[in-house]
Design an enzyme around this catalytic site. Sequence first.
Site, mmCIF file in Angstrom:
data_model
loop_
_atom_site.group_PDB
_atom_site.id
_atom_site.type_symbol
_atom_site.label_atom_id
_atom_site.label_comp_id
_atom_site.label_asym_id
_atom_site.label_seq_id
_atom_site.Cartn_x
_atom_site.Cartn_y
_atom_site.Cartn_z
ATOM 1 N N LYS A 84 -11.491 5.262 4.198
ATOM 2 C CA LYS A 84 -12.071 5.961 3.049
ATOM 3 C C LYS A 84 -13.552 6.230 3.261
ATOM 4 O O LYS A 84 -14.138 7.070 2.562
ATOM 5 C CB LYS A 84 -11.867 5.162 1.761
ATOM 6 C CG LYS A 84 -10.430 5.141 1.246
ATOM 7 C CD LYS A 84 -10.327 4.412 -0.078
ATOM 8 C CE LYS A 84 -8.892 4.345 -0.596
ATOM 9 N NZ LYS A 84 -8.062 3.408 0.188
ATOM 10 N N PHE A 117 -5.539 0.875 -10.250
ATOM 11 C CA PHE A 117 -5.820 0.482 -11.627
ATOM 12 C C PHE A 117 -4.507 0.135 -12.318
ATOM 13 O O PHE A 117 -3.487 0.798 -12.136
ATOM 14 C CB PHE A 117 -6.481 1.631 -12.379
ATOM 15 C CG PHE A 117 -7.943 1.825 -12.078
ATOM 16 C CD1 PHE A 117 -8.620 1.015 -11.198
ATOM 17 C CD2 PHE A 117 -8.652 2.847 -12.702
ATOM 18 C CE1 PHE A 117 -9.965 1.194 -10.925
ATOM 19 C CE2 PHE A 117 -10.004 3.051 -12.449
ATOM 20 C CZ PHE A 117 -10.662 2.225 -11.550
ATOM 21 N N HIS A 134 -11.905 8.711 -1.470
ATOM 22 C CA HIS A 134 -10.723 8.065 -2.047
ATOM 23 C C HIS A 134 -9.812 9.123 -2.656
ATOM 24 O O HIS A 134 -10.161 9.755 -3.661
ATOM 25 C CB HIS A 134 -11.172 7.061 -3.104
ATOM 26 C CG HIS A 134 -10.087 6.182 -3.632
ATOM 27 N ND1 HIS A 134 -8.766 6.284 -3.241
ATOM 28 C CD2 HIS A 134 -10.123 5.161 -4.547
ATOM 29 C CE1 HIS A 134 -8.048 5.387 -3.880
ATOM 30 N NE2 HIS A 134 -8.854 4.686 -4.680
ATOM 31 N N HIS A 154 -7.522 -1.055 1.883
ATOM 32 C CA HIS A 154 -7.735 -0.203 0.709
ATOM 33 C C HIS A 154 -9.225 0.123 0.592
ATOM 34 O O HIS A 154 -9.585 1.278 0.412
ATOM 35 C CB HIS A 154 -7.222 -0.908 -0.544
ATOM 36 C CG HIS A 154 -7.324 -0.086 -1.778
ATOM 37 N ND1 HIS A 154 -6.646 1.109 -1.931
ATOM 38 C CD2 HIS A 154 -8.030 -0.251 -2.937
ATOM 39 C CE1 HIS A 154 -6.912 1.625 -3.116
ATOM 40 N NE2 HIS A 154 -7.754 0.826 -3.741
ATOM 41 N N CYS A 211 -3.892 4.355 -7.796
ATOM 42 C CA CYS A 211 -4.266 4.544 -6.398
ATOM 43 C C CYS A 211 -3.285 3.902 -5.418
ATOM 44 O O CYS A 211 -3.474 4.007 -4.205
ATOM 45 C CB CYS A 211 -5.668 3.984 -6.169
ATOM 46 S SG CYS A 211 -6.886 4.742 -7.270
ATOM 47 N N GLU A 221 -10.313 -7.976 -1.480
ATOM 48 C CA GLU A 221 -9.303 -7.673 -0.467
ATOM 49 C C GLU A 221 -9.604 -8.369 0.846
ATOM 50 O O GLU A 221 -8.705 -8.932 1.489
ATOM 51 C CB GLU A 221 -9.223 -6.162 -0.243
ATOM 52 C CG GLU A 221 -8.185 -5.780 0.808
ATOM 53 C CD GLU A 221 -8.161 -4.300 1.132
ATOM 54 O OE1 GLU A 221 -7.210 -3.863 1.811
ATOM 55 O OE2 GLU A 221 -9.093 -3.570 0.717
#
Length: 411
Positions: free
Chosen positions: A334, A400, A339, A302, A162, A313
């Site tokens: 998002k 990831f 996403h 994010h 991502c 985050e």
Amino acid sequence: MNVVVTGLGTTSPLGGDVASTWEAALAGRSGVRTLENDWAEQYGVPVTFAGQLVVPPSEVLSRPETKRMDPSAQMAIVAAREAWADAGFGEDGVDPDRLGSIVSSGIGGVWTMLTAWDTVRDRGAARVLPLTVPMLMPNSPTAYVSLEFKARAGSHSPVSACASGAEAIGMGFEMIQSGRADVVICGGTEAAIHPLPLSAFAAMQALSKRNDDPQGASRPYDVSRDGFVMGEGAGVVVLESEEHAKARGARVYANVLGVGMTADAHHIAAPEPNGAGQTKAMELALERAGLTTADVAHVNAHATSTPVGDMIEARGIRSLLGPHADQVLLSATKSMTGHLLGGAGALESVFTVKALETRTAPPTINVTEPDPELQVDLVRDTPRALPEGQIAAINNSFGFGGHNVALVFGV
């Protein structure tokens, strides 16, 4: 060497181009809806909604183009054509040997691969399309962009889950700074709304399962968040050396000031609990930009809407910015788009550049009860004004495998 943004392009769950996407984002509209298929009944897929494109590529591209490209490449070409036209290159264009393309995908041609396997299983190997490999390979989108615009300085496709789209833009920035190119078309794309990825992400407990409330399912920082919402689309930016842009009288949206890239080296899927790698990426980006935390006015986070990841985050942003975090506007877009995986960082870079250009931070929707740990000023429901003067914004993208990318833009 200074690097600037001169073109923007997208196709997204909010709109078929930048103007309609940005308008919908400022209005706080959700692009998430129930999928019109029988996957749940046929395969037992537990999630029945996603952020699908508003305008299918088949409505924009010719039939021969859609036949030879996976949907991920189709979306990339749609966004790249818009960005290139927006950058205003005339008939002479750019010296091909000074033009690069870097367009990433986190998953690649998953539709092509799985459709080809269905063909082998049901109809035999002889019926597999000859273009299957060029369509399924993860570098197919950047290859088609390179072919479209005759980009010969280099064509690359970093695959970092991502964080892929943001990493592509960071690499484009570095490609120009190193002197390899004057102009780079870069961004990210993803077309993974398919029963297999949906089932796999759901098996990881990563997806929201609010089938009865699709538009309210992506809720970053809300205490009731329960996972991310799958989205699809592409975001592309045209980066250019400032000298090259000035020589042709180009309009400049914003400056690309810095990039920070780190790796958690912690877990194949989970972020490092203290967010050290994420914070370090932001620190490196600001350091490379020659800025301090006091220069930051906006962060596009994010913020996927997962129970654990959002606050890691948020704590990192607060740790980085310290007391200045109280003057920074945080957006989690998002919540509206879902996403886009490998396309997320690129679309959110478009949002970040538009926020700076218009001095407007887009809203975060669906946050009815903010997490009590959140210590950054979250823009909720309606847009808010960014300050005048020279300001900078950070766009965060994490993936990831522990990939962390922070981009700093400024005006």
